[in-house]
Design an enzyme around this catalytic site. Structure first.
Site, mmCIF file in Angstrom:
data_model
loop_
_atom_site.group_PDB
_atom_site.id
_atom_site.type_symbol
_atom_site.label_atom_id
_atom_site.label_comp_id
_atom_site.label_asym_id
_atom_site.label_seq_id
_atom_site.Cartn_x
_atom_site.Cartn_y
_atom_site.Cartn_z
ATOM 1 N N ASP A 223 0.844 -1.072 -0.200
ATOM 2 C CA ASP A 223 -0.049 0.084 0.640
ATOM 3 C C ASP A 223 1.042 1.016 0.123
ATOM 4 O OD1 ASP A 223 -2.427 1.642 0.119
ATOM 5 O OD2 ASP A 223 -2.994 0.387 1.905
ATOM 6 N N ASP A 224 0.114 1.934 0.683
ATOM 7 C CA ASP A 224 1.126 3.070 0.457
ATOM 8 C C ASP A 224 2.808 3.779 1.083
ATOM 9 O OD1 ASP A 224 -1.107 5.214 -0.382
ATOM 10 O OD2 ASP A 224 -1.813 5.983 1.073
ATOM 11 N N GLY A 245 4.759 -0.670 -4.099
ATOM 12 C CA GLY A 245 3.978 0.198 -3.090
ATOM 13 C C GLY A 245 2.874 1.380 -4.050
ATOM 14 N N HIS A 246 2.186 1.785 -3.092
ATOM 15 C CA HIS A 246 1.290 3.122 -3.144
ATOM 16 C C HIS A 246 1.709 4.654 -3.808
ATOM 17 C CE1 HIS A 246 -2.328 0.355 -3.377
ATOM 18 N NE2 HIS A 246 -1.824 -0.363 -3.778
ATOM 19 N N GLY A 247 2.932 4.633 -3.148
ATOM 20 C CA GLY A 247 3.687 6.563 -3.436
ATOM 21 C C GLY A 247 3.521 7.145 -2.451
#
Ligand SMILES: *[C@@H]1O[C@H](CO)[C@@H](O)[C@H](O)[C@H]1NC(C)=O
Ligand SMILES: *[C@@H]1O[C@H](CO)[C@@H](O)[C@H](O)[C@H]1NC(C)=O
Ligand SMILES: *[C@@H]1O[C@H](CO)[C@@H](O)[C@H](O)[C@H]1NC(C)=O
Ligand SMILES: *[C@@H]1O[C@H](CO)[C@@H](O)[C@H](O)[C@H]1NC(C)=O
Length: 404
Positions: A223-224, A245-247
């Site tokens: 995730d993030d 990941g999501h940054g």
């Protein structure tokens, strides 16, 4: 003049004396958990032994305390370390702290939780092993209201003047590190790891925090890498590697009432490698709160095959259909955003997405030296999308900008 100088010097000397005299001197009193009833056999629950060591360290009237976890595998059910303590505490972890594999064996939101503490310092070459693998398949909360509650690995609430250095967090069940109402906190040299497809395993998540520094940290999760939520101000992120990941995400914001502004964010010297997003701001459509997102600076950022390198999404709706979709535009005002020297490759053609609210258009968005090419999975060169944005451009611009 001479007497003023003298008085000033005398003042400085006495101030110095006060500073030196008030610093806790000498060596800390060491509490080695293994000498206080903990067993590094990987199966005895050491939660009680750890909390009793904590309360002894925390109660001491003078001098620093050091809690030491030597090499070895210490199994730990849920633990809470609560202050206020009388003096600074060093928590040095050289061993492995092992979470229960069965998520229902942790009967609290956070596996290892610190609350109401000042001057805490966590360091060491050790690992927090969240053993998340068994719980990831149970994570279906977006479609199952009775989904099991999974614990985050380590949490800090109402903690000031503290830091974490060097430790590793592995395979959390939910997020790895969670911060709430934490002020003046440094995170450096930390490694955070979970598989790219493990759900909701955010690296570092924070809300209502101020003056946090994150540096020299390596984050790869499902995730993030970093999630920045309501009420966070003065956050400085530098030298971070993110991927998978999501940054680095601001938001999602605006969904709930009583959210607070997010201000004064600096993100510098970052590599996003193979992430779904890079620089991301997400706000719900038709938000319940009208808040400000302002004074953000992103500088020297490399994108390696990133899905959506620059992504402002004010129509956030992760699991459509959203009831918000009918209700109109986001009330979150985004302004004073500077993006400088952002380069590399994008997986999607749309490398720059600035999709702002119709009711509260983005203001003063500055783009300086952007060079993000399409990595070739889609035909043609990279593109930019603008909706309701006001701003300016300077220097190199790939993709061609769409500001007017
Ligand atoms: C924390 O450190 C500050 C500054 O050095 C000091 O004023 C304060 O008393 C310390 N508090 C504790 C609980 O150690
Ligand atoms: C922590 O810092 C915040 C903001 O500076 C302050 O309001 C709060 O009282 C502090 N808490 C403690 C326990 O010192
Ligand atoms: C955080 O790091 C900064 C800069 O290195 C330092 O000045 C500050 O004292 C540190 N704060 C804490 C709480 O460790
Ligand atoms: C990016 O990630 C890939 C795949 O994990 C890896 O092989 C490569 O070395 C990484 N590149 C950088 C610059 O970190």
């Amino acid at each position: 003049m001479a007497s003023i100088t003298f008085a000033f010097k005398a003042l400085c000397v006495s101030l110095l004396f006060i500073v030196v005299a008030s610093r806790p001197t000498g060596r800390p009193k060491v509490f080695n958990v293994q000498r206080h009833g903990s067993k590094p056999d990987g199966k005895t629950d050491n939660a009680n032994a750890f909390t009793s060591v904590w309360s002894r360290a925390c109660r001491r009237e003078s001098g620093r305390s050091k809690i030491y976890v030597p090499k070895g595998t210490f199994y730990l059910g849920g633990v809470e370390f609560v202050g206020p303590c009388k003096n600074p505490i060093e928590f040095v972890i050289d061993g492995t702290l092992l979470a229960p594999a069965n998520p229902s064996d942790i009967k609290q939101d956070t596996w290892i939780n610190f609350r109401y503490i000042n001057n805490l310092s966590i360091s060491g070459s050790g690992t927090l092993d969240g053993q998340g693998k068994q719980s990831w398949p149970l994570n279906d909360c977006h479609k199952n209201p009775n989904c099991p509650k999974l614990a985050m690995t380590m949490g800090f609430a109402f903690v000031n003047n503290s830091n974490i250095k060097d430790i590793t967090s592995l395979n959390s069940k939910m997020g790895h590190f969670n911060f709430f109402s934490v002020h003046h906190f440094n995170i450096t040299g930390v490694t955070i790891t979970a598989p790219g497809d493990s759900p909701n395993t955010d690296g570092i998540k924070m809300g209502s925090c101020s003056n946090i520094h994150i540096s020299n940290t390596n984050i790869g999760t499902g995730d993030d890498c970093i999630a920045i939520l309501s009420g966070t101000t003065n956050l400085d992120i530098s030298n971070v590697k993110c991927g998978p990941g999501h940054g680095i995400s601001v938001g999602s914001l605006g969904k709930n009432k009583d959210e607070k502004d997010v201000k004064d964010l600096t993100v510098r010297d970052i590599v996003f490698n193979g992430t779904s997003d890079g620089i991301r701001i997400k706000t719900w459509e038709s938000s319940a709160s009208k808040i400000l997102v302002s004074n953000f600076m992103y500088e020297n950022i490399q994108m390696i095959d990133v899905g959506k390198p620059i992504n402002i999404d004010q129509k956030y709706c992760p699991h459509p259909p959203c009831e918000h979709e009918k209700k109109g535009e986001s009330h979150v005002q985004i302004q004073d955003l500077k993006l400088k020297n952002i380069y590399g490759t994008s997986k999607n053609k749309v490398a720059v997405n600035l999709q702002c609210s119709k009711s509260f258009p983005c203001k003063n968005v500055e783009l300086i030296d952007i060079n993000i090419k399409n990595n070739g999975l889609e035909d043609g060169s990279s593109t930019a999308v603008c909706e309701n944005v006001d701003g300016s451009v300077r220097g190199k611009m790939v993709p061609q900008h769409c500001l007017n």
